[in-house]
Enzyme design. Structure first.
Site, mmCIF file in Angstrom:
data_model
loop_
_atom_site.group_PDB
_atom_site.id
_atom_site.type_symbol
_atom_site.label_atom_id
_atom_site.label_comp_id
_atom_site.label_asym_id
_atom_site.label_seq_id
_atom_site.Cartn_x
_atom_site.Cartn_y
_atom_site.Cartn_z
ATOM 1 N N ARG A 1 49.131 -37.941 74.799
ATOM 2 C CA ARG A 1 49.916 -36.735 74.313
ATOM 3 C C ARG A 1 49.110 -35.577 75.089
ATOM 4 N NH1 ARG A 1 51.358 -37.547 68.127
ATOM 5 N NH2 ARG A 1 53.421 -38.306 68.243
ATOM 6 N N ARG B 1 52.402 -31.864 71.713
ATOM 7 C CA ARG B 1 52.242 -31.038 70.429
ATOM 8 C C ARG B 1 51.473 -29.821 70.422
ATOM 9 N NH1 ARG B 1 55.357 -34.523 69.932
ATOM 10 N NH2 ARG B 1 55.702 -36.266 68.555
ATOM 11 N N ASP C 1 35.492 -8.482 71.250
ATOM 12 C CA ASP C 1 36.137 -7.516 72.396
ATOM 13 C C ASP C 1 35.779 -6.352 72.159
ATOM 14 O OD1 ASP C 1 37.465 -6.742 70.335
ATOM 15 O OD2 ASP C 1 39.482 -6.782 71.014
ATOM 16 N N ARG D 1 52.773 4.133 48.671
ATOM 17 C CA ARG D 1 53.813 3.555 47.899
ATOM 18 C C ARG D 1 54.453 4.624 46.858
ATOM 19 N NH1 ARG D 1 56.648 -0.836 48.797
ATOM 20 N NH2 ARG D 1 54.643 -1.993 49.246
ATOM 21 N N ARG E 1 38.857 -17.554 60.826
ATOM 22 C CA ARG E 1 38.335 -16.635 60.394
ATOM 23 C C ARG E 1 37.675 -16.759 58.992
ATOM 24 N NH1 ARG E 1 42.580 -11.847 60.961
ATOM 25 N NH2 ARG E 1 42.169 -11.631 58.782
ATOM 26 N N ASP F 1 37.439 -2.695 66.598
ATOM 27 C CA ASP F 1 37.450 -1.322 67.464
ATOM 28 C C ASP F 1 38.483 -0.252 66.440
ATOM 29 O OD1 ASP F 1 39.694 -3.109 67.832
ATOM 30 O OD2 ASP F 1 40.571 -2.036 69.391
ATOM 31 N N THR G 1 34.146 -9.013 64.744
ATOM 32 C CA THR G 1 35.331 -9.365 65.053
ATOM 33 C C THR G 1 35.408 -10.700 65.691
ATOM 34 O OG1 THR G 1 37.456 -8.987 66.316
ATOM 35 C CG2 THR G 1 35.624 -7.697 67.076
ATOM 36 N N ARG H 1 43.375 -11.789 70.158
ATOM 37 C CA ARG H 1 44.316 -10.703 70.579
ATOM 38 C C ARG H 1 44.523 -10.774 72.049
ATOM 39 N NH1 ARG H 1 46.080 -7.514 66.096
ATOM 40 N NH2 ARG H 1 44.007 -7.340 65.094
HETATM 41 O O1 F6P Z 1 41.303 -8.945 65.409
HETATM 42 C C1 F6P Z 1 41.201 -10.500 64.577
HETATM 43 C C2 F6P Z 1 42.344 -10.962 64.417
HETATM 44 O O2 F6P Z 1 41.989 -12.296 63.907
HETATM 45 C C3 F6P Z 1 43.003 -11.583 65.831
HETATM 46 O O3 F6P Z 1 42.497 -12.424 66.645
HETATM 47 C C4 F6P Z 1 44.539 -11.894 65.415
HETATM 48 O O4 F6P Z 1 45.492 -11.579 66.341
HETATM 49 C C5 F6P Z 1 44.771 -11.007 64.377
HETATM 50 O O5 F6P Z 1 43.250 -10.418 63.918
HETATM 51 C C6 F6P Z 1 45.664 -11.344 62.977
HETATM 52 O O6 F6P Z 1 45.795 -10.584 62.303
HETATM 53 P P1 F6P Z 1 46.454 -10.582 60.568
HETATM 54 O O7 F6P Z 1 45.059 -11.108 60.096
HETATM 55 O O8 F6P Z 1 46.722 -9.213 60.559
HETATM 56 O O9 F6P Z 1 47.199 -11.736 60.671
#
Ligand code: F6P
Length: 361
Positions: free
Chosen positions: A176, A279, A143, A84, A288, A117, A139, A185
């Site tokens: 539906r 829908r 992956d 910044r 998460r 990664d 994660t 990802r």
């Molecule tokens: O890699 C973890 C993850 O939750 C992915 O499944 C998803 O695409 C991405 O991060 C989302 O990232 P952000 O928190 O930057 O929106």
């Protein structure tokens, strides 16, 4: 002299990070009598020298808490760091030398990097410059080639499975087609595992481009059998044959592309071709958040323990990993170079097909 180790959590957060921090602190302090320094907000904290002392009290009551007490960042790549400027603008700089100098000042006997990664690739760069790095793979995407399971994945699967159970009842009431878009990802692990566990009729993953006609035939067949609703679990990285990924925001120097919209893209194709009512539910970051499931708490604890022992043995450049139910170590390379993706000929996929799940291709 007392040994001193550091720990940071990098990339997108996930449930179980606090359980890793707790295990590292308890084992390092309790077993070996080492000091533990927590680095805030991943490599941002390295650059800005934001460090905290972690003791038994700091890790009290965090085993079941989601997120990370250290904070995280997925825009803190020292090689492409958003700085910044005084006039408010942002400029991308290479600050890796500053970060390395700051790490050297800490004089650590080991640094535990908890990440996916991207974070492991950054850590590998510092490893090449003498930093004593070990890793813990985490994660929700699962992956990483290095390990059968990453911390956070199983909790995401639980969240999605619960959502699919809930979508079933409302789908049935209203006849539906319910599409549930999930994260992951470019890997379809969450969609595949939760789709199976949640009884989805269709599972679409990035590893298999889907044919929309095959998907629609499932709905037609079910309707003909008086099953007038259907559940689709679609990975955010799924795409139609000949089509593109659904992207919310393209990648730039500081971060990867943000995927999103695969569910709506699929719904549009169904609406174009049929009269079914559709829908879409996008679970997003709910996957998460919140407390880690029992499996992730256990895995995080075993990984944290292993990371400390890797430092004790001087086995730098390795990450803790799960192989055949045992905790082993794996070269950090395996957490970086190649994404672990769902193998279309694996028993996971075959079991889905054999039990009547349509995978679109
Ligand atoms: O890699 C973890 C993850 O939750 C992915 O499944 C998803 O695409 C991405 O991060 C989302 O990232 P952000 O928190 O930057 O929106």
């Amino acid at each position: 002299m007392r040994k001193r180790i550091g720990i940071l959590t990098g990339g997108g957060d996930c449930p179980g990070l606090n359980a890793v921090i707790r295990a590292v602190v308890r084992h390092a302090r309790g077993t070996y009598g080492w000091d533990v320094i927590g680095i805030e907000d991943s490599f941002e904290g390295v650059y800005e020298e934001r460090f905290v002392d972690l003791n038994m009290k700091s890790v009290r009551d965090i085993l079941a808490r989601g997120g990370t007490i250290l904070g995280s960042s997925n825009r803190a790549n020292p090689k492409a760091y958003p700085v910044r400027l005084p006039d408010g603008r942002e400029e991308v700089h290479d600050v890796s030398d500053v970060c390395l100098a700051n790490l050297n000042k800490l004089d650590l006997d080991g640094l535990v990097v908890v990440g996916g990664d991207g974070t492991m690739a950054i850590a590998q760069g510092f490893l090449g410059k003498g930093a004593k790095v070990v890793g813990v793979p985490k994660t929700i995407d699962n992956d990483l080639e290095a390990t059968e399971y990453t911390v956070g994945f199983q909790t995401a699967v639980e969240v999605v499975t619960d959502a699919l159970d809930r979508l079933h009842t409302t789908a049935e009431s209203h006849d539906r087609i319910m599409i549930c878009e999930v994260m992951g990802r470019y890997a379809g692990w969450i969609a595949m595992s939760a789709g199976l566990a949640g009884g989805a009729d269709v599972i679409l993953i990035p590893e298999i481009d889907y044919d929309i006609d095959r998907v629609i035939k499932v709905f037609d067949r079910r309707h003909a059998r008086k099953r007038t609703f259907s559940i689709v679990c679609v990975a955010e990285g799924a795409k139609p044959k000949g089509g593109d990924y659904a992207v919310l925001q393209g990648e730039d120097a500081t971060q990867q592309a943000r995927l999103g919209g695969a569910g709506e893209a699929l719904a549009a194709q169904i609406r174009e071709r049929t009269n079914y009512e559709v829908r879409v539910t996008v679970l997003g970051h709910i996957q998460r958040g919140g407390p880690p499931c029992a499996f992730d708490r256990e895995l995080a604890t075993r990984f944290g323990f292993k990371a400390v022992d890797l430092i004790h043995e001087g086995k730098f450049g390795h990450v803790a990993a799960l192989r055949g139910g045992k905790i082993v170590s794996s070269p950090i390379d395996k957490a970086v170079k190649k994404l672990k993706r769902v193998d279309p000929s694996s028993d996971l996929v075959l079991a889905a097909k054999a039990t009547g799940v349509e995978l679109g291709g």
